[in-house]
Scaffold this motif. Sequence first.
Motif, mmCIF file in Angstrom:
data_model
loop_
_atom_site.group_PDB
_atom_site.id
_atom_site.type_symbol
_atom_site.label_atom_id
_atom_site.label_comp_id
_atom_site.label_asym_id
_atom_site.label_seq_id
_atom_site.Cartn_x
_atom_site.Cartn_y
_atom_site.Cartn_z
ATOM 1 N N THR A 70 -7.148 -4.308 24.171
ATOM 2 C CA THR A 70 -7.439 -5.382 23.208
ATOM 3 C C THR A 70 -6.276 -5.644 22.261
ATOM 4 O O THR A 70 -6.264 -6.668 21.583
ATOM 5 N N GLY A 71 -5.356 -4.708 22.169
ATOM 6 C CA GLY A 71 -4.283 -4.790 21.193
ATOM 7 C C GLY A 71 -4.657 -4.175 19.860
ATOM 8 O O GLY A 71 -3.782 -3.899 19.039
ATOM 9 N N ILE A 72 -5.924 -3.926 19.642
ATOM 10 C CA ILE A 72 -6.394 -3.426 18.343
ATOM 11 C C ILE A 72 -5.912 -2.001 18.092
ATOM 12 O O ILE A 72 -5.278 -1.714 17.073
ATOM 13 N N ALA A 104 7.356 -9.983 11.221
ATOM 14 C CA ALA A 104 6.902 -8.966 12.173
ATOM 15 C C ALA A 104 8.041 -8.602 13.121
ATOM 16 O O ALA A 104 8.772 -9.465 13.591
ATOM 17 N N ASN A 105 8.174 -7.312 13.368
ATOM 18 C CA ASN A 105 9.181 -6.857 14.325
ATOM 19 C C ASN A 105 8.550 -6.295 15.597
ATOM 20 O O ASN A 105 9.262 -5.911 16.518
ATOM 21 N N VAL A 106 7.233 -6.270 15.627
ATOM 22 C CA VAL A 106 6.507 -5.827 16.812
ATOM 23 C C VAL A 106 5.398 -6.828 17.111
ATOM 24 O O VAL A 106 4.544 -7.089 16.265
ATOM 25 N N LEU A 107 5.439 -7.387 18.307
ATOM 26 C CA LEU A 107 4.389 -8.283 18.780
ATOM 27 C C LEU A 107 3.375 -7.447 19.542
ATOM 28 O O LEU A 107 3.747 -6.678 20.434
ATOM 29 N N VAL A 108 2.096 -7.607 19.210
ATOM 30 C CA VAL A 108 1.029 -6.860 19.875
ATOM 31 C C VAL A 108 0.049 -7.844 20.497
ATOM 32 O O VAL A 108 -0.348 -8.827 19.860
ATOM 33 N N MET A 109 -0.321 -7.559 21.740
ATOM 34 C CA MET A 109 -1.324 -8.382 22.428
ATOM 35 C C MET A 109 -2.229 -7.483 23.254
ATOM 36 O O MET A 109 -1.879 -6.343 23.564
#
Length: 147
Positions: A70-72, A104-109
């Motif tokens: 989920t990226g959570i 943001a330096n980190v993309l989360v998906m």
Amino acid sequence: MSVGTIAIASDHGGVELKALLAKDLAEWGWTVLDLGTDGPASVDYPDYAVKVAETLKSGQADRAVLLCGTGIGISIAANRFAHLRAALVHDAFGARMCRQHNDANVLVMGGRTVGPEVARDCLKIFLETDFEGGRHARRVGKLSDIV
């Protein structure tokens, strides 16, 4: 799009999307540090957030992408590190705002919640969007003061 080195990591829930995005990144000219995992066997997402945190702290990568089902979970783990500003996004607007307003330096998906085309769009926007600074710089600066 300025290119550099980007780290990418996932648990088993994001491994398929990670492979697709890593390929795209390489085609776009980025040097990709694939920190795993590489298969469907169950692994623990915090371990991959730690790998990304170490990679960014050492300067081996400029930015990173993290994925889990989920990226959570992986975003919670990543944001335990003061030098990471990990943003969980689900669409292009979120990808743009996490860079413009939050640096943001980190993309989360989420590998199970975001389709491949949306994920590609989010990644491209994340990489192409600059931080606006200004009033947002003050707010982002305060994030480092939170213990």
